[in-house]
Enzyme design. Sequence first.
Site, short mmCIF file in Angstrom:
data_model
loop_
_atom_site.label_atom_id
_atom_site.label_comp_id
_atom_site.label_asym_id
_atom_site.label_seq_id
_atom_site.Cartn_x
_atom_site.Cartn_y
_atom_site.Cartn_z
N CYS A 252 0.86 -1.18 0.00
CA CYS A 252 0.00 0.00 0.00
C CYS A 252 0.91 1.24 0.00
O CYS A 252 1.98 1.22 0.61
CB CYS A 252 -0.89 -0.01 1.25
N CYS B 28 -8.07 2.50 -0.65
CA CYS B 28 -8.13 2.63 0.81
C CYS B 28 -8.48 4.09 1.08
O CYS B 28 -7.67 4.98 0.78
CB CYS B 28 -6.77 2.26 1.42
#
Length: 335
Positions: free
Chosen positions: A146, A206
């Site tokens: 991420c 996200c």
Amino acid sequence: MLDEPTSARSPGQGAGERSRHSPRWTPEAVLALLELPFADLLFRAQQVHRAHHDANAVQLSTLLSIKTGGCSEDCGYCPQAARHATGVGNEAMLGLDAVLDAARGAKEAGATRFCMGAAWRGPKDRDLAPVLDMVRGVKALGLETCCTLGMLKDGQAEALAEAGLDFYNHNLDTSAEFYGEIVSTRGHGDRLDTLGRVRDAGINVCCGGIVGMGESRRARAALIAELASLDPPPESVPINHLVQVEGTPLHAKLHGERAIDPLEFVRTVAAARIAMPSSFVRLSAGRRELGEAVQALCFLAGANSIFYGDRLLVTGNPDVDADRMLFEKLGITPA
Ligand code: SAM
Ligand code: DTB
Ligand code: SF4
């Protein structure tokens, strides 16, 4: 009777041709959730949670600040803005070896995702190249990857996707209406633009926000409704409790005092769970300040992910041993 989410239908779409994500939440519908008696709200959240997830599993993501401080933006909550006198210096970007060492440590401690954060308005193309090597290296260790690097320009999301990036974190942070009171150097619409680029490049989204910045309950409802109405909703939804850092404008405004009741924070987590049934709702910044009992209520309200590791980006987080003990007490399995 609660206001049910309305179905989203584009002009010209027939009843049988709803968009992939049909229920579209309005701020009013989320507000009605937030106003339920606490036990009713948590019961609904548990029902949704158990229908979509393993009720006792919590996903573990570890954060690393790969480029700390000196940021040009003026986000009122952030200790890394150059213009806020917080004692955070403008540091150089970490080298690949340091990042991979940290990622190995996170994996050994049990994390499944490694999130690399940079204090940028957005990456310059020359900054992106070393980040792509980090993504490739972390991915090769068998971790999900991420990044949170700020606003992305043409081609950058595609380059990250090609390097193997699994998730991009880019928060809406607060409702569109309240946004201007917190940040002036960019707009809420800029955040949506980057989220669209991430989605189009095939990277998981996200996206969440911060509560406890002095926003109203209605503003919290509007944030959750907007997140839930992204099509599709974000795969991960971090709910941050503001960490008030001395030297930031929000610390000056709120005098370091908690601006949201802990049970209202739990309600916010429950509303996020109900509005985004399939998403992972992450109990994010502020866990140290919340304490064990409130965290337990958040898990009951449907939170099923945390940031795991002794640090967030520049502030502290519960240490790994404390989290292991909490999971043991609650019968939670790390995932
Ligand atoms: N610079 C990039 C950006 O703003 O998107 C990436 C890093 S930024 C630090 C990532 C997120 O951290 C912000 O969107 C915000 O939600 C969160 N954050 C920053 N400071 C915080 C604080 N004091 N308390 C809680 N969350 C915070
Ligand atoms: C998110 O929603 N929260 C994390 C992560 N995404 C990047 C960051 C929290 C930062 C808390 C304050 C700090 O340590 O800088
Ligand atoms: Fe910069 Fe991100 Fe902090 Fe805003 S939140 S000041 S963009 S590092």
